[in-house]
Design a protein around this motif. Structure first.
Motif, PDB file in Angstrom:
ATOM      1  N   LYS A   1      53.499 -21.639   8.658  1.00  0.00           N
ATOM      2  CA  LYS A   1      54.524 -22.576   8.174  1.00  0.00           C
ATOM      3  C   LYS A   1      55.851 -21.888   7.860  1.00  0.00           C
TER       4      LYS A   1
ATOM      5  N   THR B   1      54.313 -32.553   6.233  1.00  0.00           N
ATOM      6  CA  THR B   1      53.724 -33.542   5.328  1.00  0.00           C
ATOM      7  C   THR B   1      52.424 -34.093   5.895  1.00  0.00           C
TER       8      THR B   1
ATOM      9  N   ALA C   1      49.776 -31.447   5.401  1.00  0.00           N
ATOM     10  CA  ALA C   1      49.354 -31.379   3.995  1.00  0.00           C
ATOM     11  C   ALA C   1      48.430 -32.537   3.651  1.00  0.00           C
TER      12      ALA C   1
ATOM     13  N   GLU D   1      43.811 -22.534   2.309  1.00  0.00           N
ATOM     14  CA  GLU D   1      44.516 -23.766   1.948  1.00  0.00           C
ATOM     15  C   GLU D   1      43.523 -24.875   1.601  1.00  0.00           C
TER      16      GLU D   1
END
Length: 334
Positions: free
Chosen positions: A169, A190, A193, A236
């Protein structure tokens, strides 16, 4: 009766008067066209749109700064993960380096690469092919192409990311700025995520599973740790890792058979880098059939899974990241 001189003077005065009337009419005509408020609104929108496309901007990058005259239309990209970044933002490059494996593109992106000119590899970009495309922006990487930066920058404004390991990223955000697609780039991030959050919610206690990753290559076997493409994604999501892999490093390289116990976990994912000479596949077969490997609890329990090297490691971009999550969902959530 007026003299000829008097007639000439009168004629000149009439001509001046007529010209003055015409000039006054031409000055007032546009004012009547812009009086309606809806017409003014349209003109303002058009002006703003034109401005956003033509306004110059400066990009700070690993090699300095790059001045861009407006949104680039002919982009050459010199990394595999950069190619995925551009495609995800709706930008098709005019030129790109070939995929590490593929002919010349990875299977998972080849449908989107129609008409794109191959311009060498990440390690050896073809400067002549790049120049022939007349690009208005070149995007590369200091870790790969620092030696030819000046030559690239002489062809077109060139933006370099710092490196290629770990968090994709970081580079992605630079690319979004470079192609003037920050808004589109934020939408991609987004969406990603949201996928992570959705996975976490569905996984629940399964996040306590220790995930182990190994890679087979011609002449090398690696145990992947946290600062790798797939390692960052696992972190993550929140998965646990075996002790030897739960460190902020890239990988244990040149692993020996004595290190096989470090490959154990609740789940093992392995991937093989194959260039076409069969060497990677040969190493994979040797290790998978080794008695020590066969005795690993994760293998004996049937929890060792082969996955794509392109998706889990080599491609390194946002499209591959989403496909890796697809794999995890299929193996863990379903």
């Amino acid at each position: 009766m007026p003299s000829k001189t008097m007639k000439s003077i009168l004629f000149a005065l009439m001509l001046i008067f007529i010209l003055a009337l015409v000039a006054c009419g031409s000055e007032t005509e546009p004012a009547t066209e812009t009086e309606p408020s809806n017409t003014e609104d349209v003109e303002v929108v058009e002006t703003e749109e034109a401005s956003s496309e033509s306004t110059s901007y400066t990009i700070e990058h690993a090699m300095g700064t790059a001045e861009l005259a407006g949104t680039p239309e002919r982009v050459v990209i010199l990394t595999n993960e950069g190619t995925e970044a551009l495609l995800s933002m709706g930008v098709t490059p005019v030129g790109a380096v070939s995929s590490w494996t593929g002919d010349p593109w990875y299977d998972h992106i080849k449908d989107q690469m129609e008409g794109v000119q191959e311009v060498g590899t990440e390690s050896e970009p073809n400067l002549e092919a790049i120049a022939a495309l007349n690009p208005d922006l070149i995007i590369g990487n200091k870790m790969r192409q620092e030696a030819v930066y000046e030559q690239l920058n002489a062809i077109a404004p060139t933006v370099f990311a710092e490196d290629l390991r770990g968090n994709w990223k970081i580079n992605f955000e630079l690319y979004a700025q470079a192609v003037n697609k920050v808004e589109e780039g934020q939408e991609v991030l987004t969406d990603y995520a949201n996928r992570i959050a959705s996975f976490q919610e569905k996984a629940g206690d399964k996040l306590d599973l220790e995930i182990s990753m190994i890679r087979f290559m011609g002449g090398d076997v690696r145990i992947y740790q946290k600062d790798s493409f797939s390692g960052v994604i696992l972190e993550e999501i929140g998965f646990a890792r075996p002790e030897s892999q739960d460190v902020d490093e890239f990988a244990i390289t040149n692993a020996t058979k004595e290190m096989i116990p470090q490959m154990d976990g609740d789940l093992l994912f392995y991937f093989t880098y194959e260039t076409g000479d069969g060497e990677g596949s040969k190493v994979e077969e040797q290790w998978l059939n080794d008695p020590l490997f066969q005795q690993l609890p994760v293998v004996a329990n049937g929890n060792a899974h082969k996955v794509s090297d392109e998706i889990w490691n080599t491609a390194g971009g946002v499209i591959a990241a989403n496909l890796m999550i697809d794999d995890l969902e299929a193996k863990i959530l379903e």
